[in-house]
Design a protein around this motif. Sequence first.
Motif, PDB file in Angstrom:
ATOM      1  N   ASN A 107       0.779  -1.235   0.000  1.00  0.00           N
ATOM      2  CA  ASN A 107       0.000   0.000   0.000  1.00  0.00           C
ATOM      3  C   ASN A 107       0.810   1.284   0.000  1.00  0.00           C
ATOM      4  OD1 ASN A 107      -2.446  -1.188  -0.288  1.00  0.00           O
ATOM      5  ND2 ASN A 107      -2.928  -1.248   1.894  1.00  0.00           N
ATOM      6  N   VAL A 109       2.062   2.327  -2.602  1.00  0.00           N
ATOM      7  CA  VAL A 109       1.707   2.877  -3.915  1.00  0.00           C
ATOM      8  C   VAL A 109       0.209   2.649  -4.124  1.00  0.00           C
ATOM      9  CG1 VAL A 109       3.950   2.597  -5.037  1.00  0.00           C
ATOM     10  CG2 VAL A 109       2.345   0.669  -5.006  1.00  0.00           C
ATOM     11  N   LYS A 110      -0.370   3.421  -5.059  1.00  0.00           N
ATOM     12  CA  LYS A 110      -1.778   3.202  -5.379  1.00  0.00           C
ATOM     13  C   LYS A 110      -1.922   1.897  -6.144  1.00  0.00           C
ATOM     14  CE  LYS A 110      -3.574   7.848  -5.227  1.00  0.00           C
ATOM     15  NZ  LYS A 110      -4.486   8.813  -5.868  1.00  0.00           N
ATOM     16  N   VAL A 111      -2.920   1.119  -5.765  1.00  0.00           N
ATOM     17  CA  VAL A 111      -3.152  -0.176  -6.394  1.00  0.00           C
ATOM     18  C   VAL A 111      -4.586  -0.210  -6.918  1.00  0.00           C
ATOM     19  CG1 VAL A 111      -3.160  -2.671  -6.038  1.00  0.00           C
ATOM     20  CG2 VAL A 111      -1.538  -1.241  -4.759  1.00  0.00           C
ATOM     21  N   PRO A 112      -4.814  -0.558  -8.183  1.00  0.00           N
ATOM     22  CA  PRO A 112      -3.840  -0.981  -9.187  1.00  0.00           C
ATOM     23  C   PRO A 112      -2.957   0.159  -9.715  1.00  0.00           C
ATOM     24  CG  PRO A 112      -6.034  -0.825 -10.176  1.00  0.00           C
ATOM     25  CD  PRO A 112      -6.202  -0.575  -8.714  1.00  0.00           C
ATOM     26  N   GLN A 113      -1.795  -0.259 -10.249  1.00  0.00           N
ATOM     27  CA  GLN A 113      -1.036   0.669 -11.074  1.00  0.00           C
ATOM     28  C   GLN A 113      -1.791   0.774 -12.401  1.00  0.00           C
ATOM     29  OE1 GLN A 113       3.390   1.572 -12.664  1.00  0.00           O
ATOM     30  NE2 GLN A 113       2.863  -0.569 -12.911  1.00  0.00           N
ATOM     31  N   ILE A 114      -2.154   1.998 -12.763  1.00  0.00           N
ATOM     32  CA  ILE A 114      -2.827   2.210 -14.041  1.00  0.00           C
ATOM     33  C   ILE A 114      -2.092   3.311 -14.780  1.00  0.00           C
ATOM     34  CG2 ILE A 114      -4.964   2.930 -15.208  1.00  0.00           C
ATOM     35  CD1 ILE A 114      -6.569   1.849 -12.927  1.00  0.00           C
ATOM     36  N   VAL A 139      -1.806  -2.060 -16.496  1.00  0.00           N
ATOM     37  CA  VAL A 139      -2.930  -2.034 -15.543  1.00  0.00           C
ATOM     38  C   VAL A 139      -2.830  -3.304 -14.722  1.00  0.00           C
ATOM     39  CG1 VAL A 139      -5.414  -1.846 -15.250  1.00  0.00           C
ATOM     40  CG2 VAL A 139      -4.395  -1.008 -17.326  1.00  0.00           C
ATOM     41  N   ASP A 155       9.619   0.265 -12.603  1.00  0.00           N
ATOM     42  CA  ASP A 155       9.719   0.711 -11.214  1.00  0.00           C
ATOM     43  C   ASP A 155       8.388   1.296 -10.766  1.00  0.00           C
ATOM     44  OD1 ASP A 155      10.330   1.852  -8.774  1.00  0.00           O
ATOM     45  OD2 ASP A 155      12.270   2.646  -9.420  1.00  0.00           O
ATOM     46  N   TYR A 156       7.766   0.650  -9.802  1.00  0.00           N
ATOM     47  CA  TYR A 156       6.540   1.198  -9.219  1.00  0.00           C
ATOM     48  C   TYR A 156       6.632   0.981  -7.702  1.00  0.00           C
ATOM     49  CZ  TYR A 156       1.613   2.483  -8.716  1.00  0.00           C
ATOM     50  OH  TYR A 156       0.434   3.114  -8.369  1.00  0.00           O
TER      51      TYR A 156
ATOM     52  N   LEU B   2       5.891   5.866 -13.102  1.00  0.00           N
ATOM     53  CA  LEU B   2       4.522   5.986 -13.612  1.00  0.00           C
ATOM     54  C   LEU B   2       4.240   7.454 -13.917  1.00  0.00           C
ATOM     55  CD1 LEU B   2       1.807   4.511 -14.176  1.00  0.00           C
ATOM     56  CD2 LEU B   2       1.131   5.157 -11.863  1.00  0.00           C
ATOM     57  N   ARG B   5      -1.523  10.920 -16.424  1.00  0.00           N
ATOM     58  CA  ARG B   5      -2.230  10.699 -17.685  1.00  0.00           C
ATOM     59  C   ARG B   5      -3.080  11.904 -18.106  1.00  0.00           C
ATOM     60  NH1 ARG B   5      -5.835   6.084 -15.928  1.00  0.00           N
ATOM     61  NH2 ARG B   5      -5.020   6.488 -13.843  1.00  0.00           N
ATOM     62  N   GLN B 123      -9.192  -3.821 -12.025  1.00  0.00           N
ATOM     63  CA  GLN B 123      -8.428  -2.930 -12.909  1.00  0.00           C
ATOM     64  C   GLN B 123      -9.241  -2.400 -14.080  1.00  0.00           C
ATOM     65  OE1 GLN B 123      -7.938  -6.286 -12.858  1.00  0.00           O
ATOM     66  NE2 GLN B 123      -8.783  -6.567 -14.895  1.00  0.00           N
ATOM     67  N   ASN B 195      -6.673   4.713  -1.848  1.00  0.00           N
ATOM     68  CA  ASN B 195      -5.439   4.159  -2.397  1.00  0.00           C
ATOM     69  C   ASN B 195      -5.620   3.603  -3.806  1.00  0.00           C
ATOM     70  OD1 ASN B 195      -2.640   3.829  -1.849  1.00  0.00           O
ATOM     71  ND2 ASN B 195      -2.971   1.625  -1.837  1.00  0.00           N
ATOM     72  N   ILE B 196      -6.570   4.182  -4.547  1.00  0.00           N
ATOM     73  CA  ILE B 196      -6.717   3.850  -5.964  1.00  0.00           C
ATOM     74  C   ILE B 196      -6.549   5.145  -6.764  1.00  0.00           C
ATOM     75  CG2 ILE B 196      -8.135   1.767  -5.672  1.00  0.00           C
ATOM     76  CD1 ILE B 196     -10.621   3.449  -6.111  1.00  0.00           C
ATOM     77  N   PRO B 197      -6.213   5.032  -8.054  1.00  0.00           N
ATOM     78  CA  PRO B 197      -6.012   6.251  -8.843  1.00  0.00           C
ATOM     79  C   PRO B 197      -7.273   7.115  -8.932  1.00  0.00           C
ATOM     80  CG  PRO B 197      -5.109   4.325  -9.977  1.00  0.00           C
ATOM     81  CD  PRO B 197      -5.890   3.805  -8.811  1.00  0.00           C
TER      82      PRO B 197
END
Lengths: 193, 251
Positions: A107, A109-114, A139, A155-156, B2, B5, B123, B195-197
């Motif tokens: 946690n 990082v934000k999950v999912p990586q998108i 994704v 890298d994430y 990352l 966007r 996702q 904790n999501i985009p």
Amino acid sequence: MKIVIIDYGAGNIQSIKFAIQRLGFEAILSNNETEIKTADKVIFPGVGEASSAMRMLRQSKLDLVIPTLKKPVLGICLGMQLMCTKSEEGDTTGLGIFDAPVIKFNNSVKVPQIGWNQISQLNSPLFNNIKELEYVYLVHSYFVAECDETIAISDYGVKYSTALKKDNFYGVQFHPEKSSDAGEQILKNFLEL
Amino acid sequence: MLTKRIIPCLDIKNGRTVKGINFVDLRDAGDPVELAAIYAASGADELVFLDISATEERRKTLANLVLKVAEKINIPFTVGGGISSVEDVDILLQNGADKVSINSSAVKDPDLINRLAAKFGSQCITVAIDAKLIDGEWIVHLVGGKVPTELNLFEWAKEVEKRGAGEILFTSMNNDGTKNGFANEALAKLSTELNIPIIASGGAGNMQHFCDAFIEGKADAALAASVFHFKEIEIKDLKEELRNKGIPVRI
């Protein structure tokens, strides 16, 4: 060249079919063992949840077919993850082609990586004409750590495998069919292996 | 690393791209497939197609348009509007959509988020939330912002995350169509508490607004329509500007 996209009910296969079309080839969608075994190139897609995708693979008995293939096979996203030993997602046993487990991002990082991330330490003809730190579209919530079979990393929060290779088996965590011109070049490279 | 966007949004009505000022007074801005290809070539990171008439008119799917877009473009895209069942999503994903966005149907049937996440994975499930700041509280609205609910934006956002949404598309009704910038305070709160985009939407008028949404608003992505459709901002210029400001973008 006979290109087969494995159609087992879990994947954005239409996009891959169209991407291959844009490269000037036609791909067959199939879950038929003979079709898959006689293909020159096999693409193993996957979108969704690991345990249900694995269940669908088993129902069509393709879990027994894929590891025996001798021609180049490209697993994409969840397809790549299912080629590993196991996944934390749904406590799933994979095909065991790649000797590494699939684990969840923590946690921090934000999950999912998108989104678009960079690939580096490129080490395969799969990445011919692809520059270091090229952007690809990803994704995913689960990843494979760096291992002996790693041929590209991203890298994430953690450096991890964005591509794997063992013998004739290739796996990419990113979506080449959605990664603009670079993605199409990588697909082209695969078709030229 | 990352990157942040940039997402042009193509609002669709009767198969054509439209963009309403505060969701009324629609203007025609072109053919969606053609626009999609132009955006893909000009550096857009992703596209969103929202059928803004769908909720009102109960139009079910954009399957045909999705197939045409998937055939032509090589970047990811999300489809929303009138999606209310697992079957709806299945058809759109099969036709080549990468993600779907649900809005009113999630409010009416929150368990839909769980069912979609279980079947297709988090996702590919975006939950769109339209909210309006009323007497100091952000209230979730439905039907293109016309119908208020009793839901608080932040509580609802946390619930959709818990139920399995993969990302949130937050449109501020106060900002949408104003060209005065995004709702950065609310965005930052969402981005910090979840904790999501988070995709910022509503209010883009100039390049600085995007910069603010990423830095002050801590957004992971920013969505806009008319500034791109009417060429007030070129995506290439915008990305150069963002990179100059130290914001990671794909160029």
